[in-house]
Design a protein around this motif. Structure first.
Motif, PDB file in Angstrom:
ATOM      1  N   SER A 131       9.846  10.599  -0.890  1.00 20.87           N
ATOM      2  CA  SER A 131       9.404  11.287  -1.530  1.00 20.87           C
ATOM      3  C   SER A 131       8.164   9.610  -2.160  1.00 20.87           C
ATOM      4  O   SER A 131       7.634   9.620  -1.867  1.00 20.87           O
ATOM      5  CB  SER A 131       9.507  11.483  -2.635  1.00 20.87           C
ATOM      6  OG  SER A 131      10.213  12.760  -2.228  1.00 20.87           O
ATOM      7  N   MET A 132       9.408   9.070  -2.249  1.00 21.19           N
ATOM      8  CA  MET A 132       8.892   7.342  -2.915  1.00 21.19           C
ATOM      9  C   MET A 132       8.261   6.504  -1.849  1.00 21.19           C
ATOM     10  O   MET A 132       7.281   5.530  -2.365  1.00 21.19           O
ATOM     11  CB  MET A 132      10.205   6.189  -3.456  1.00 21.19           C
ATOM     12  CG  MET A 132      10.841   7.218  -4.649  1.00 21.19           C
ATOM     13  SD  MET A 132       9.559   7.862  -5.767  1.00 21.19           S
ATOM     14  CE  MET A 132       9.298   7.078  -7.038  1.00 21.19           C
ATOM     15  N   LEU A 133       8.918   6.876  -0.303  1.00 16.92           N
ATOM     16  CA  LEU A 133       7.893   6.156   0.572  1.00 16.92           C
ATOM     17  C   LEU A 133       6.768   6.330   0.221  1.00 16.92           C
ATOM     18  O   LEU A 133       5.035   6.068   0.327  1.00 16.92           O
ATOM     19  CB  LEU A 133       8.328   6.488   2.070  1.00 16.92           C
ATOM     20  CG  LEU A 133       9.810   5.813   1.727  1.00 16.92           C
ATOM     21  CD1 LEU A 133       9.878   6.388   3.912  1.00 16.92           C
ATOM     22  CD2 LEU A 133       9.739   4.659   1.910  1.00 16.92           C
ATOM     23  N   GLY A 134       6.357   7.934  -0.081  1.00 16.65           N
ATOM     24  CA  GLY A 134       4.996   8.005  -0.377  1.00 16.65           C
ATOM     25  C   GLY A 134       3.833   7.585  -1.807  1.00 16.65           C
ATOM     26  O   GLY A 134       2.740   6.574  -1.301  1.00 16.65           O
ATOM     27  N   VAL A 135       4.611   7.362  -2.272  1.00 18.32           N
ATOM     28  CA  VAL A 135       4.541   6.332  -3.860  1.00 18.32           C
ATOM     29  C   VAL A 135       4.468   5.246  -3.428  1.00 18.32           C
ATOM     30  O   VAL A 135       2.891   4.574  -4.132  1.00 18.32           O
ATOM     31  CB  VAL A 135       5.498   7.150  -4.939  1.00 18.32           C
ATOM     32  CG1 VAL A 135       5.093   6.200  -5.594  1.00 18.32           C
ATOM     33  CG2 VAL A 135       5.831   8.493  -5.217  1.00 18.32           C
ATOM     34  N   GLY A 136       5.248   4.427  -2.802  1.00 15.01           N
ATOM     35  CA  GLY A 136       4.923   3.088  -2.406  1.00 15.01           C
ATOM     36  C   GLY A 136       3.373   2.820  -1.320  1.00 15.01           C
ATOM     37  O   GLY A 136       2.737   1.963  -2.183  1.00 15.01           O
TER      38      GLY A 136
ATOM     39  N   THR B 149       7.782  -0.721   0.062  1.00 14.92           N
ATOM     40  CA  THR B 149       7.170   0.214   0.790  1.00 14.92           C
ATOM     41  C   THR B 149       5.665  -0.252  -0.178  1.00 14.92           C
ATOM     42  O   THR B 149       4.740  -0.810   1.668  1.00 14.92           O
ATOM     43  CB  THR B 149       7.615   1.950   0.490  1.00 14.92           C
ATOM     44  OG1 THR B 149       8.818   2.114   1.066  1.00 14.92           O
ATOM     45  CG2 THR B 149       6.131   1.941   1.438  1.00 14.92           C
ATOM     46  N   SER B 150       4.886  -0.535  -1.028  1.00 14.48           N
ATOM     47  CA  SER B 150       3.628  -0.968  -1.180  1.00 14.48           C
ATOM     48  C   SER B 150       3.779  -2.342  -0.499  1.00 14.48           C
ATOM     49  O   SER B 150       2.609  -2.915  -0.091  1.00 14.48           O
ATOM     50  CB  SER B 150       3.907  -0.766  -2.548  1.00 14.48           C
ATOM     51  OG  SER B 150       4.599  -1.893  -3.408  1.00 14.48           O
ATOM     52  N   ALA B 151       4.776  -3.318  -0.968  1.00 19.14           N
ATOM     53  CA  ALA B 151       4.208  -4.589  -0.095  1.00 19.14           C
ATOM     54  C   ALA B 151       4.075  -4.217   1.323  1.00 19.14           C
ATOM     55  O   ALA B 151       3.009  -5.703   2.089  1.00 19.14           O
ATOM     56  CB  ALA B 151       5.520  -5.168  -0.007  1.00 19.14           C
ATOM     57  N   LEU B 152       4.648  -3.689   2.507  1.00 20.38           N
ATOM     58  CA  LEU B 152       4.460  -3.672   3.326  1.00 20.38           C
ATOM     59  C   LEU B 152       3.221  -2.640   4.212  1.00 20.38           C
ATOM     60  O   LEU B 152       2.383  -3.504   4.487  1.00 20.38           O
ATOM     61  CB  LEU B 152       5.641  -2.841   4.130  1.00 20.38           C
ATOM     62  CG  LEU B 152       6.845  -3.839   4.564  1.00 20.38           C
ATOM     63  CD1 LEU B 152       8.086  -2.469   5.541  1.00 20.38           C
ATOM     64  CD2 LEU B 152       6.633  -4.730   5.133  1.00 20.38           C
ATOM     65  N   ALA B 153       3.015  -1.264   3.070  1.00 21.11           N
ATOM     66  CA  ALA B 153       1.293  -1.076   3.492  1.00 21.11           C
ATOM     67  C   ALA B 153       0.556  -1.801   2.603  1.00 21.11           C
ATOM     68  O   ALA B 153      -0.593  -1.718   3.545  1.00 21.11           O
ATOM     69  CB  ALA B 153       1.371   0.442   2.810  1.00 21.11           C
ATOM     70  N   ALA B 154       0.587  -3.014   1.765  1.00 23.28           N
ATOM     71  CA  ALA B 154      -0.548  -3.577   1.574  1.00 23.28           C
ATOM     72  C   ALA B 154      -1.275  -4.897   2.506  1.00 23.28           C
ATOM     73  O   ALA B 154      -1.882  -4.791   3.089  1.00 23.28           O
ATOM     74  CB  ALA B 154      -0.302  -4.747   0.384  1.00 23.28           C
ATOM     75  N   LEU B 155      -0.069  -4.890   3.756  1.00 23.72           N
ATOM     76  CA  LEU B 155      -0.632  -6.362   4.298  1.00 23.72           C
ATOM     77  C   LEU B 155      -2.018  -4.721   5.818  1.00 23.72           C
ATOM     78  O   LEU B 155      -1.521  -5.192   6.893  1.00 23.72           O
ATOM     79  CB  LEU B 155       0.424  -6.653   5.139  1.00 23.72           C
ATOM     80  CG  LEU B 155       1.494  -7.010   4.252  1.00 23.72           C
ATOM     81  CD1 LEU B 155       3.045  -8.257   5.334  1.00 23.72           C
ATOM     82  CD2 LEU B 155      -0.177  -8.385   3.508  1.00 23.72           C
ATOM     83  N   LEU B 156      -0.812  -3.404   6.324  1.00 22.17           N
ATOM     84  CA  LEU B 156      -1.116  -2.021   6.875  1.00 22.17           C
ATOM     85  C   LEU B 156      -2.327  -1.745   6.787  1.00 22.17           C
ATOM     86  O   LEU B 156      -2.957  -0.732   7.556  1.00 22.17           O
ATOM     87  CB  LEU B 156      -0.132  -1.277   6.988  1.00 22.17           C
ATOM     88  CG  LEU B 156       1.528  -2.233   7.622  1.00 22.17           C
ATOM     89  CD1 LEU B 156       2.473  -1.107   7.715  1.00 22.17           C
ATOM     90  CD2 LEU B 156       1.334  -2.919   9.534  1.00 22.17           C
TER      91      LEU B 156
END
Length: 507
Positions: A411-416, A364-371
């Motif tokens: 839950s882990m989507l939020g943490v990501g 999730t963090s890999a995608l969120a880093a770009l968004l």
């Protein structure tokens, strides 16, 4: 690449140049992800109980506290015509970390695993710390957010693969994820072997595919310029003695109140800072202001305002992360899977699932880093970071209320999302507030506020669990979630030196 000094105006790099200079973080995160998801499992397998997990994990933050500022200090002063400034540290760290990753799953006793964690974390820090300064060295200011986002992308991808490795070896390759008492399962061992190879190869890709800008001739005099003395030696001596007195008083209280011995670690950390200020003052009285130790203490004392504000945000963010890394395995296996026997199939299924959960938050963090930069353009860096941390903290709090393991994915989507922001937004705000010629130096000092909260967490979480929560690990995640939400609101107080909106071209 043009011959240009790191102190001159830097040209904009293309996508693949930024890709190559960031690719090493893919391997570094293999090391961190395997460590975070499996070391508690290894410790428990070798006989550690839940109450002692935090103190065993102290190796990681203490190593970072000692290694990171030194590596930053010396990498600023390093130059080799072939190897450059940061790349020698990348390479040495990769070799040592790969060796440690091979040794860790072959530990036969608890003290061996704890000692290997020291070696592993020191080696990872040798490679990782200069990577943060690398962005400041190589990219102009308007591309730095993009550089940190690219690092976050590789961190996410590396962590996804590494976190899933035990599950892959168990379910796709057929290796056992259980072993007799005191032995590490084959699926974990082979995960670490693959991680060692990935760490070495990815870092070496950056070492050999990227060229650093050479220094100007006058750069040798950079650190010989006249020193501006903001505070006299007496100030440092007073602070040092004051901290030492406070340390003694707290230690006296802990001893006579017969509190948990782990709390004395806090006294040790306070004592280190007290001694550092005192010793640096003595050097200053002898006019040894250029001593490297003195400069580290002076720069710590003279941090820019933005850095101080970010320090509080980092403290509570990383306290939460360390609580999660230490206690997620025991919290999930005991609170949700209802298993505590480390050789049981149910416990190891739960432990493997934690690896999957860690992979999910990293993916999730890999995608969120770009968004996240898109959100920041419509709000600000500070608001973006606040939203991310509140979402992540809420994810940790939700563990207490969930009984179906599948729902932990939400839950882990939020943490990501929080993890992506933690890895990029604070560094983007920081890079514009510190002098470019001391980028590695200040990045190392900034990492104090990553490792200090981890030391505090390792010192007090075990005490809190055993004293107030009947040694139930799930409450460590509740404490961590609350801390992360608090950090989110603190981020609104940060004075961002650049335009509060992330640059258009950083997405």
């Amino acid at each position: 690449m043009s011959e240009i000094s790191i102190n001159s105006e830097k040209p904009r790099l293309n996508f693949w140049q930024i890709w190559n200079m960031s690719f090493g973080f893919l391997g570094i995160q293999f090391g961190f992800a395997l460590q975070n998801a499996n070391v508690s499992r290894i410790f428990e397998t070798l006989g550690a109980d839940e109450g002692n997990l935090a103190i065993l994990w102290l190796a990681a933050p203490v190593t970072g506290l000692l290694v990171q500022p030194l590596i930053g200090y010396y990498s600023d002063r390093t130059w080799h015509p072939k190897w450059g400034r940061r790349r020698p540290f990348f390479a040495v760290g990769a070799v040592l970390a790969s060796i440690a990753l091979i040794i860790m799953p072959n530990s036969s006793v608890l003290w061996m695993a704890a000692g290997t964690l020291w070696l592993m974390d020191a080696s990872i820090n040798i490679s990782m710390e200069p990577f943060r300064a690398f962005v400041g060295d190589m990219l102009p200011p308007d591309q730095r957010t993009k550089g940190f986002a690219m690092q976050s992308f590789f961190i996410g991808i590396g962590a996804v693969v590494a976190s899933f490795l035990p599950w892959i070896f168990t379910n796709l390759i057929g290796l056992s994820n259980t072993a007799p008492h005191g032995e590490i399962p084959p699926s974990v061992k082979w995960s670490f072997y693959v991680g060692a190879a990935a760490f070495f190869l990815a870092v070496m890709w950056t070492v050999f595919s990227t060229k650093e800008y050479p220094p100007e001739e006058e750069e040798d005099d950079l650190f010989n310029q006249p020193i501006i003395i903001k505070y006299p030696p007496s100030t440092y001596l007073s602070i040092g003695i004051g901290i030492l007195i406070l340390t003694a008083a707290i230690g006296y209280w802990f001893y006579f109140a017969q509190l948990d011995k782990k709390l004395f670690v806090l006294c040790g950390i306070l004592g280190i800072f007290g001694l550092a200020y005192t010793v640096s003052a003595l050097f200053m009285y002898k006019d040894k202001y250029r001593n490297g130790f003195v400069q580290i203490v002076r720069d710590f004392q003279n941090m820019p305002k933005t850095m101080i504000q970010l320090a509080f945000v980092q403290f509570f963010s990383w306290f939460a992360l360390f609580a999660m890394w230490i206690y997620t395995t025991s919290a999930v296996t005991s609170h949700i899977y209802k298993a505590t026997d480390t050789v049981s199939t149910l416990y190891n299924d739960g432990a493997d699932y934690v690896g999957i959960l860690f992979g999910i938050y990293n993916g999730t963090s890999a995608l969120a880093a770009l968004l996240l930069p898109i959100l920041a353009r419509y709000t600000s860096r500070r608001v973006t970071h606040m939203i991310s941390l509140v979402v992540g903290g809420s994810g940790l709090l939700s563990f207490y209320f969930i009984q179906d393991p599948t729902l932990l994915i939400i839950s882990m989507l939020g943490v990501g999302i929080a993890w992506a922001s933690i890895l990029s937004v604070p560094y983007a705000m920081l890079s514009s507030s510190i002098p470019s010629e001391k980028m590695g130096y200040y990045m190392g000092i900034f990492n104090f506020f990553i490792v200090i909260p981890q030391i505090v967490a390792a010192s007090i979480l075990g005490f809190l669990l055993t004293t107030f929560f009947e040694n139930q690990s799930i409450f460590a995640l509740i404490i961590g979630g609350s801390s992360m939400i608090f950090a989110g609101f603190l981020s609104l107080l940060v004075d961002d030196k650049d335009e509060v909106h992330i640059e258009q071209n950083a997405a």
